[in-house]
Design a protein around this motif. Structure first.
Motif, PDB file in Angstrom:
ATOM      1  N   ILE A  82      48.306  45.801  58.645  1.00  0.00           N
ATOM      2  CA  ILE A  82      48.861  44.470  58.848  1.00  0.00           C
ATOM      3  C   ILE A  82      48.438  44.043  60.254  1.00  0.00           C
ATOM      4  O   ILE A  82      48.867  44.619  61.247  1.00  0.00           O
ATOM      5  CB  ILE A  82      50.402  44.476  58.711  1.00  0.00           C
ATOM      6  CG1 ILE A  82      50.831  45.101  57.381  1.00  0.00           C
ATOM      7  CG2 ILE A  82      50.955  43.078  58.903  1.00  0.00           C
ATOM      8  CD1 ILE A  82      50.267  44.435  56.151  1.00  0.00           C
ATOM      9  N   ASP A 141      59.802  32.561  61.076  1.00  0.00           N
ATOM     10  CA  ASP A 141      60.300  33.771  60.423  1.00  0.00           C
ATOM     11  C   ASP A 141      59.926  35.027  61.211  1.00  0.00           C
ATOM     12  O   ASP A 141      58.978  35.040  61.988  1.00  0.00           O
ATOM     13  CB  ASP A 141      59.710  33.887  59.017  1.00  0.00           C
ATOM     14  CG  ASP A 141      60.244  32.814  58.084  1.00  0.00           C
ATOM     15  OD1 ASP A 141      61.347  32.311  58.347  1.00  0.00           O
ATOM     16  OD2 ASP A 141      59.544  32.491  57.106  1.00  0.00           O
ATOM     17  N   SER A 178      56.427  35.663  63.225  1.00  0.00           N
ATOM     18  CA  SER A 178      55.302  35.053  62.521  1.00  0.00           C
ATOM     19  C   SER A 178      54.220  34.592  63.493  1.00  0.00           C
ATOM     20  O   SER A 178      53.051  34.535  63.129  1.00  0.00           O
ATOM     21  CB  SER A 178      55.784  33.881  61.667  1.00  0.00           C
ATOM     22  OG  SER A 178      56.404  32.906  62.475  1.00  0.00           O
ATOM     23  N   GLN A 181      49.259  37.264  58.935  1.00  0.00           N
ATOM     24  CA  GLN A 181      49.809  36.715  57.695  1.00  0.00           C
ATOM     25  C   GLN A 181      51.257  36.303  57.950  1.00  0.00           C
ATOM     26  O   GLN A 181      51.896  36.790  58.871  1.00  0.00           O
ATOM     27  CB  GLN A 181      49.781  37.769  56.593  1.00  0.00           C
ATOM     28  CG  GLN A 181      48.382  38.266  56.270  1.00  0.00           C
ATOM     29  CD  GLN A 181      48.443  39.532  55.442  1.00  0.00           C
ATOM     30  OE1 GLN A 181      48.813  40.576  55.949  1.00  0.00           O
ATOM     31  NE2 GLN A 181      48.090  39.415  54.181  1.00  0.00           N
ATOM     32  N   ARG A 182      51.765  35.443  57.097  1.00  0.00           N
ATOM     33  CA  ARG A 182      53.175  35.069  57.219  1.00  0.00           C
ATOM     34  C   ARG A 182      54.043  36.268  56.854  1.00  0.00           C
ATOM     35  O   ARG A 182      53.679  37.065  55.987  1.00  0.00           O
ATOM     36  CB  ARG A 182      53.481  33.898  56.285  1.00  0.00           C
ATOM     37  CG  ARG A 182      52.924  32.606  56.818  1.00  0.00           C
ATOM     38  CD  ARG A 182      53.508  31.428  56.041  1.00  0.00           C
ATOM     39  NE  ARG A 182      52.405  30.542  55.733  1.00  0.00           N
ATOM     40  CZ  ARG A 182      52.060  30.144  54.521  1.00  0.00           C
ATOM     41  NH1 ARG A 182      52.761  30.492  53.480  1.00  0.00           N
ATOM     42  NH2 ARG A 182      51.028  29.362  54.344  1.00  0.00           N
ATOM     43  N   GLY A 215      56.622  36.532  55.004  1.00  0.00           N
ATOM     44  CA  GLY A 215      56.904  36.592  53.569  1.00  0.00           C
ATOM     45  C   GLY A 215      55.747  37.200  52.785  1.00  0.00           C
ATOM     46  O   GLY A 215      55.957  37.964  51.834  1.00  0.00           O
ATOM     47  N   GLU A 216      54.515  36.886  53.173  1.00  0.00           N
ATOM     48  CA  GLU A 216      53.336  37.463  52.517  1.00  0.00           C
ATOM     49  C   GLU A 216      53.245  38.964  52.782  1.00  0.00           C
ATOM     50  O   GLU A 216      52.885  39.741  51.899  1.00  0.00           O
ATOM     51  CB  GLU A 216      52.065  36.770  53.009  1.00  0.00           C
ATOM     52  CG  GLU A 216      51.957  35.320  52.605  1.00  0.00           C
ATOM     53  CD  GLU A 216      50.775  34.623  53.277  1.00  0.00           C
ATOM     54  OE1 GLU A 216      50.012  35.277  54.024  1.00  0.00           O
ATOM     55  OE2 GLU A 216      50.617  33.409  53.047  1.00  0.00           O
ATOM     56  N   VAL A 217      53.558  39.368  54.011  1.00  0.00           N
ATOM     57  CA  VAL A 217      53.537  40.793  54.352  1.00  0.00           C
ATOM     58  C   VAL A 217      54.594  41.533  53.545  1.00  0.00           C
ATOM     59  O   VAL A 217      54.342  42.614  53.006  1.00  0.00           O
ATOM     60  CB  VAL A 217      53.757  41.002  55.870  1.00  0.00           C
ATOM     61  CG1 VAL A 217      53.899  42.480  56.198  1.00  0.00           C
ATOM     62  CG2 VAL A 217      52.633  40.376  56.662  1.00  0.00           C
ATOM     63  N   ALA A 258      55.795  40.716  50.607  1.00  0.00           N
ATOM     64  CA  ALA A 258      55.307  40.808  49.225  1.00  0.00           C
ATOM     65  C   ALA A 258      54.229  41.880  49.099  1.00  0.00           C
ATOM     66  O   ALA A 258      54.196  42.636  48.114  1.00  0.00           O
ATOM     67  CB  ALA A 258      54.766  39.453  48.777  1.00  0.00           C
ATOM     68  N   LEU A 259      53.344  41.983  50.091  1.00  0.00           N
ATOM     69  CA  LEU A 259      52.285  42.995  50.078  1.00  0.00           C
ATOM     70  C   LEU A 259      52.873  44.404  50.121  1.00  0.00           C
ATOM     71  O   LEU A 259      52.448  45.291  49.377  1.00  0.00           O
ATOM     72  CB  LEU A 259      51.351  42.770  51.266  1.00  0.00           C
ATOM     73  CG  LEU A 259      50.197  43.740  51.413  1.00  0.00           C
ATOM     74  CD1 LEU A 259      49.158  43.487  50.318  1.00  0.00           C
ATOM     75  CD2 LEU A 259      49.566  43.593  52.780  1.00  0.00           C
ATOM     76  N   GLN A 292      54.493  45.197  46.752  1.00  0.00           N
ATOM     77  CA  GLN A 292      53.455  45.484  45.759  1.00  0.00           C
ATOM     78  C   GLN A 292      52.883  46.884  45.986  1.00  0.00           C
ATOM     79  O   GLN A 292      52.674  47.635  45.041  1.00  0.00           O
ATOM     80  CB  GLN A 292      52.341  44.447  45.841  1.00  0.00           C
ATOM     81  CG  GLN A 292      51.205  44.713  44.873  1.00  0.00           C
ATOM     82  CD  GLN A 292      50.050  43.739  45.059  1.00  0.00           C
ATOM     83  OE1 GLN A 292      50.142  42.796  45.830  1.00  0.00           O
ATOM     84  NE2 GLN A 292      48.969  43.994  44.361  1.00  0.00           N
TER      85      GLN A 292
END
Length: 178
Positions: free
Chosen positions: A6, A133, A149, A154-155, A157-159, A161-162, A165
């Motif tokens: 990240i 955020d 952020s 990345q935002r 929220g995207e991190v 989600a990553l 996953q």
């Protein structure tokens, strides 16, 4: 499964100095911190024995600022003590963290060694600050880490989600690195 890093935005990486400059600044900061501590203690002594109440709060404040300056100087000097004079010191970590196997890896920085946290015992959540955020990473018996952020590529929220996953894929494939 490969390692996923990240990243941090480029502006977080721009602070770097030659080792000799960091050493010189640490020595100067030690001297200034020591002088502030002496003035602070002297001011407190004047307030107590000299009957000058205006020195009562200023003295301890100066001593506290001096102690913080001295502590930071000692940490900086220890961090560069064993490095060569020609080396350049990067103050920030090269990336925020990495997902590697069953671990979360925080890279080494100037005054901090690399840390590895078990991914299963780590919680990720979103927080908020005035500027946006924040990704909050927590694990038992460890100090929480926060990544605003403004510093992440990345935002948050995207991190998040990553990471979720990545954890689902690890469970689905039944992979466990030992």
């Amino acid at each position: 499964m490969e390692r996923i890093e990240i990243g941090l935005k480029p502006w977080t990486q721009k602070y770097q100095r030659p080792v000799e400059s960091v050493r010189r600044r640490a020595i100067i900061a030690r001297g200034c911190g020591s002088v502030l501590i002496l003035f602070g203690v002297g001011g407190l002594a004047i307030a107590i024995w000299g009957g000058e109440p205006e020195f009562f709060f200023g003295g301890p404040f100066l001593a506290l600022v001096g102690a913080l300056l001295l502590w930071n100087a000692i940490r900086s000097h220890r961090a560069v003590r064993s490095r060569s004079r020609d080396e350049v010191v990067q103050f920030a970590a090269p990336y925020a963290f990495a997902l590697e196997g069953d671990e979360l890896v925080f890279p080494a920085a100037l005054t901090r060694e690399e840390e590895r946290w078990p991914l299963a015992a780590t919680e990720f959540s979103l927080g908020s600050l005035v500027g946006g955020d924040v990704l909050v990473v927590e694990s038992t018996e460890r100090r929480p880490r926060r990544f605003p952020s403004a510093g992440l590529k990345q935002r948050p929220g995207e991190v998040l989600a990553l990471v979720e996953q990545y954890q689902r894929e690890r469970v689905a494939t039944g992979r466990s690195d030992e």
